[in-house]
Scaffold this active site. Structure first.
Site, PDB file in Angstrom:
ATOM      1  N   SER A 237       0.887  -4.524  10.094  1.00 44.57           N
ATOM      2  CA  SER A 237      -0.028  -3.883   9.140  1.00 44.57           C
ATOM      3  C   SER A 237       0.710  -3.438   7.886  1.00 44.57           C
ATOM      4  O   SER A 237       0.203  -3.565   6.775  1.00 44.57           O
ATOM      5  CB  SER A 237      -0.733  -2.705   9.799  1.00 44.57           C
TER       6      SER A 237
ATOM      7  N   ARG B  75      -0.566  -5.197   4.569  1.00 41.20           N
ATOM      8  CA  ARG B  75      -1.266  -4.325   3.625  1.00 41.20           C
ATOM      9  C   ARG B  75      -0.681  -4.491   2.232  1.00 41.20           C
ATOM     10  O   ARG B  75      -1.396  -4.716   1.251  1.00 41.20           O
ATOM     11  CB  ARG B  75      -1.162  -2.872   4.054  1.00 41.20           C
TER      12      ARG B  75
ATOM     13  N   ASN C 292      -2.672  -6.524  -0.789  1.00 43.92           N
ATOM     14  CA  ASN C 292      -3.052  -5.829  -2.019  1.00 43.92           C
ATOM     15  C   ASN C 292      -2.437  -6.483  -3.240  1.00 43.92           C
ATOM     16  O   ASN C 292      -3.113  -6.690  -4.252  1.00 43.92           O
ATOM     17  CB  ASN C 292      -2.631  -4.365  -1.949  1.00 43.92           C
TER      18      ASN C 292
END
Lengths: 156, 289
Positions: free
Chosen positions: B218, B222, B226
């Site tokens: 994660s 992440r 992004n």
């Protein structure tokens, strides 16, 4: 998403950067920060102390000033009192001295008067003798006598 | 882009999403990959030169600046550089103190490195998307290279290699400190004995194993997601520049708005990565559960 050697390369560079930061960057900066914190605290404490000392000193100065003022007042009143006393004393002295001088002068006058009176008496005696001589030498004439005695009396 | 007439929109986007990969191609031998497929065919033993170059350059700038400050750091009146560095250091220190309860001199410098380095790598996203690739393409053209085959991705965090590298290092530390602080038995017990007790061991292992493995995945995804999405939007906006002056002006305005918004995203992503790293390490340091 191709995974290749870059993964390993990035892991190595990340590790190196972390190691470098830990060894050469973090410690000095954090030390400087804590040092400054201590320094500021010290400075603040010193300022506080200085402040206290200043008010203490002011208080002390005020006390000294008050004592000095009181002493000055005391000294001044003493001096005034003493001056009054001195003036009084000298007044008394002067009066007695004057009296003494007057007394002396009066005594002198008395003495002089007496001396003059003695002299006069002597002279009168001498004159009386001389007059008696003259009377004895001449025959006594009442009129002549009278004028002689008058003359004599005028001489006294 | 000036060469847009020879490129389709798809080709343009593809071009922007391809790394400058150096490796040994099974057919062409040692060299830079000519396209994304070529890069894939090089397999694991190839390297994304652009990612490595920009990340190391930025990391070098970061350590250089901070080292410069650290060398001259004094308790006296700080200069502007020291002020700035101290501001960041205090910010990190505060955050680490807030979420890390153990004692480990590694965590705060690690957090500082992650925050500043990731932020700087993300910041590359704000450079107009075509500027650096175009410059490199033109300068490589001088040496006879075809600018269409010179790839450059300037944002290292849009390369999953970077984000996974960071996450794997963090994961390695989490494992290391878990074993060190809890002991082998303690850590394995934590993985297998809860939440359902001894008799639910397989279920426990699956649950805890997934939760453990999800941490690095994660973290990496992440940040990557992004930044990749942000860059993609910049690329799409840049596509509009080729569509006449009305579209071009709109694109300019959009690019400005997205860049302003992106400032928030890049800072936030760097911050999140840092905070989660600290939190994961804090969990690794806790000896009781």
């Amino acid at each position: 998403m191709n995974f290749n050697l870059t993964l390993i390369g990035q892991m190595i560079s990340f590790g190196v950067f972390v190691w470098f930061t830990m060894t050469y960057v973090w410690t000095p900066i954090v030390k400087a920060l804590s040092d400054r914190k201590a320094k500021i605290a010290e400075g603040l404490a010193a300022a506080e102390r200085g402040h206290q000392e200043k008010s203490l000193g002011e208080q002390r100065a005020q006390e000294v000033l008050n004592t000095a003022k009181a002493q000055a007042t005391e000294i001044l009143s003493q001096a005034q009192k003493r001056a009054g006393e001195i003036v009084e004393e000298s007044k008394v002295d002067a009066r007695s001295e004057g009296q003494r001088l007057i007394a002396a002068a009066q005594a002198e006058i008395e003495r002089e008067t007496n001396r003059a009176r003695e002299e006069l008496r002597e002279k009168v005696a001498t004159l009386a003798l001389a007059a008696a001589e003259k009377i004895l030498k001449k025959e006594i004439d009442v009129r002549a006598h009278q004028s002689l005695v008058d003359d004599f009396a005028r001489q006294i | 882009m000036s060469t847009a007439e020879t490129l389709t929109a798809q080709g343009y986007i593809q071009h922007h999403l391809t790394n400058l990969t150096l490796g040994v191609h099974p057919e062409h031998g040692l060299g830079f990959a000519h396209n994304a497929q070529g890069a894939a065919e090089m397999g694991f033993w190839a390297i994304n030169v652009d990612t490595m170059f920009f990340s190391i350059l930025l990391g070098w700038l970061f350590v250089r600046f901070f080292r410069g400050v650290a060398e001259k750091a004094s308790a006296g009146i700080p200069g502007p550089a020291q002020n700035f560095a101290e501001w960041i250091v205090e910010f990190i220190d505060e955050n680490v103190r807030g979420s890390f309860t153990g004692k480990n001199p590694l965590v705060a410098p690690l957090a500082l490195t992650i925050f500043v380095w990731v932020f700087m790598m993300n910041l590359m996203d704000l450079i107009p998307v075509d500027l650096l690739p175009w410059l490199l393409g033109q300068s490589m053209a001088i040496f006879g290279a075809d600018p269409h085959h010179v790839f450059l991705r300037v944002v290292p965090t849009t390369d999953p290699n970077t984000t996974f590298a960071l996450a794997l290092v963090v994961f390695g530390m989490v494992l290391y400190y878990s074993f060190k602080m809890k002991g082998v038995g303690g850590f394995l017990g934590e993985l297998s004995l809860q939440p359902f007790g001894v008799w639910g061991m397989p279920a426990n292992l699956i649950l805890e194993g997934i939760s453990l493995l999800s941490k690095p995945v994660s973290l990496a995804l992440r940040l990557f997601g992004n930044m990749y999405a942000g860059e993609m939007i910049f690329i799409l906006i840049a596509l509009m520049f080729g569509g006449g002056w009305v579209l071009g002006l709109t694109a300019g305005a959009l690019q400005f708005v997205w860049a302003v918004f992106h400032i928030l995203i890049i800072t936030l992503q760097a911050f999140i990565f840092m905070v989660l790293t600290v939190v994961y390490l804090d969990m690794a340091h806790q000896t009781h559960h």
